[in-house]
Design an enzyme around this catalytic site. Structure first.
Site, PDB file in Angstrom:
ATOM      1  N   TYR A 124       0.800  -1.220   0.000  1.00  0.00           N
ATOM      2  CA  TYR A 124       0.000   0.000   0.000  1.00  0.00           C
ATOM      3  C   TYR A 124       0.835   1.273   0.000  1.00  0.00           C
ATOM      4  O   TYR A 124       0.298   2.361   0.090  1.00  0.00           O
ATOM      5  CB  TYR A 124      -0.923   0.034   1.220  1.00  0.00           C
ATOM      6  CG  TYR A 124      -2.127  -0.865   1.105  1.00  0.00           C
ATOM      7  CD1 TYR A 124      -2.194  -1.864   0.145  1.00  0.00           C
ATOM      8  CD2 TYR A 124      -3.203  -0.710   1.970  1.00  0.00           C
ATOM      9  CE1 TYR A 124      -3.284  -2.689   0.055  1.00  0.00           C
ATOM     10  CE2 TYR A 124      -4.301  -1.539   1.883  1.00  0.00           C
ATOM     11  CZ  TYR A 124      -4.338  -2.525   0.927  1.00  0.00           C
ATOM     12  OH  TYR A 124      -5.430  -3.347   0.839  1.00  0.00           O
ATOM     13  N   LYS A 190       3.147 -14.224   5.828  1.00  0.00           N
ATOM     14  CA  LYS A 190       3.231 -15.331   4.872  1.00  0.00           C
ATOM     15  C   LYS A 190       4.724 -15.516   4.581  1.00  0.00           C
ATOM     16  O   LYS A 190       5.187 -15.457   3.434  1.00  0.00           O
ATOM     17  CB  LYS A 190       2.434 -14.974   3.609  1.00  0.00           C
ATOM     18  CG  LYS A 190       2.289 -16.084   2.619  1.00  0.00           C
ATOM     19  CD  LYS A 190       1.111 -16.994   2.899  1.00  0.00           C
ATOM     20  CE  LYS A 190       1.085 -18.130   1.900  1.00  0.00           C
ATOM     21  NZ  LYS A 190       0.093 -19.160   2.235  1.00  0.00           N
ATOM     22  N   ASP A 223      -3.282 -17.226   5.812  1.00  0.00           N
ATOM     23  CA  ASP A 223      -4.424 -18.034   5.360  1.00  0.00           C
ATOM     24  C   ASP A 223      -4.979 -18.876   6.504  1.00  0.00           C
ATOM     25  O   ASP A 223      -6.205 -18.997   6.678  1.00  0.00           O
ATOM     26  CB  ASP A 223      -4.074 -18.901   4.133  1.00  0.00           C
ATOM     27  CG  ASP A 223      -2.653 -19.428   4.138  1.00  0.00           C
ATOM     28  OD1 ASP A 223      -1.872 -19.003   5.009  1.00  0.00           O
ATOM     29  OD2 ASP A 223      -2.321 -20.282   3.292  1.00  0.00           O
ATOM     30  N   ASP A 247      -5.440  -4.636   6.576  1.00  0.00           N
ATOM     31  CA  ASP A 247      -6.629  -4.012   5.998  1.00  0.00           C
ATOM     32  C   ASP A 247      -7.745  -5.036   5.872  1.00  0.00           C
ATOM     33  O   ASP A 247      -8.887  -4.817   6.304  1.00  0.00           O
ATOM     34  CB  ASP A 247      -6.248  -3.444   4.622  1.00  0.00           C
ATOM     35  CG  ASP A 247      -7.356  -2.620   4.009  1.00  0.00           C
ATOM     36  OD1 ASP A 247      -8.289  -2.238   4.748  1.00  0.00           O
ATOM     37  OD2 ASP A 247      -7.293  -2.343   2.804  1.00  0.00           O
TER      38      ASP A 247
END
Ligand code: NAD
Length: 358
Positions: A124, A190, A223, A247
């Site tokens: 972002y 991740k 996940d 977010d």
């Protein structure tokens, strides 16, 4: 003590929800002087910018602000007021407490999660290269030379995560845990796939955690987190995440605890804080006295805690919880079938009535 607070009503439903929140904050007995600073669609016409410098100066001076949502027009080239505020004040931490109160429209009970989102880095940061531009071609060539072939018709958005940015957000999460009697911080990542960005975030998080032996620390892959949040959200306490995951997960958690109408937030930097609901300006409801002001009221509760007005914050929380559990003076979105409900200002009246007794 009298607090001078910048009040940014915003546009769309912003003026309705901030007016209601201001009334309940005043009813706690804490004394406020509100410095009203207009931003958004209304000032755009008059001043040619949706974010006059005076708004930023006011927040810098007062160090604390209560803000309503501001519309980001699509495709006009105007920067988002929200992004511009966060950038110019370096509000690097986005705090989203997500707690179920009996009576909220949710399938879950006893959820009490605080999402701490890094606000400045990651995908972002806005570092992008459009497909077909000379800059994109140079980067794609470099990648092809050093990492193997990538397609020339690619666009590029860079995921940049620094030691500095990771360290300050993880530290923020642990300090928040200590100050608010929280037990556990979970770092989300991740790192198994993105070794040099998420991997850096995770290794810094592990290092920072060593300085807080009184707070439990663990990590979870993004996940798996999403699956765990849906199956057993009660296991989580504080989540700390890089920008993009933060977010998405903060909206997921808002959904677990009753939706946008009750989801508060804050954007914090060094000695600066803006408190605002998670939701946007919902333009179709402008001026209708219809939407839920509780997300802004809960944001005001966070502001009271930030100001160390703990007893006023607790009374406000109890009053909001009482109005929610009675279910009479709540807006349409708090009804499972989304029908009926009272108006925005009637919710404020009901909360004030409770505050008198708490
Ligand atoms: P939104 O949150 O404004 O509205 C989506 C829907 O959620 C609404 O139509 C309404 O049904 C419901 N809703 C939102 N707030 C509610 C409330 N307080 N009570 C009851 N129901 C409520 O999202 P959007 O339509 O995607 O965005 C509208 C505008 O707001 C866009 O311009 C967007 O950029 C902006 N926005 C601003 C902020 C901010 O200022 N921090 C945050 C998000 C979106």
């Amino acid at each position: 003590m009298v607090y001078t607070v910048t009040l940014i009503p915003g546009d769309g439903i912003g003026p309705d929800v901030t007016a209601a929140a201001r009334r309940v904050l005043e009813a706690t007995g804490v004394k406020f002087v509100w410095e009203v600073a207009e931003a958004g669609a209304g000032v755009m016409a008059a001043q040619g910018t949706p974010l006059p410098d005076s708004v930023i100066e006011s927040v810098r001076k007062n160090k604390v602000a209560l803000k309503g949502p501001v519309t980001t027009p699509v495709g006009t080239g105007f920067r988002s007021v929200n992004v511009a505020l966060r950038k110019s004040l370096d509000l690097y931490a986005c705090l989203r407490p997500c707690k179920t109160y009996p009576g909220v429209p949710s399938l879950y009970k006893n959820v009490d999660i605080v999402v701490v989102r890094e606000n400045t880095e990651d995908l972002y940061a806005g570092i992008e290269f459009e497909r077909g531009t000379p800059e994109a071609a140079r980067i794609l060539k470099l990648i092809t030379e050093t990492r193997g072939k990538v397609r020339e018709d690619s666009g590029i958005s860079l995921k940049i995560i620094s030691d500095f940015g990771s360290r300050r957000i993880v530290k923020f999460a642990f300090d928040y845990a200590r100050q608010n009697n929280r037990k556990k911080v979970t770092a989300v990542h991740k790192a198994n796939i993105m070794k040099f960005s998420d991997g850096l975030f995770l290794s810094v998080a592990r290092e920072v955690a060593k300085g807080y032996p009184d707070i439990e620390f663990n990590d979870v892959i993004i996940d798996n987190l999403c699956m765990q949040l849906v199956r057993n959200p009660q296991q989580f306490d504080i989540l700390v995440l890089p920008n993009l995951y933060g977010d998405i997960v903060s909206d997921l958690c808002a959904g677990l605890v009753g939706g946008l109408g009750v989801a508060p937030g804050a954007n914090l930097g060094e000695g600066l804080a803006i408190f605002e609901p998670t939701h946007g300006s919902a333009p179709k409801y402008t001026g209708q006295n219809k939407v839920n002001p509780m997300a802004t009221m809960f944001s005001g509760m966070l502001m009271l805690r930030y100001l160390k007005e703990f007893s006023a914050a607790d009374r406000l929380e109890k009053s909001l919880a009482a109005v929610i559990s009675e279910g009479r003076s709540v807006t349409y979105d708090m009804k499972m079938d989304k029908s009926g409900g009272v108006g925005t200002s009637q919710v404020a009246d009901a909360v004030i009535e409770k505050l008198i007794h708490h």
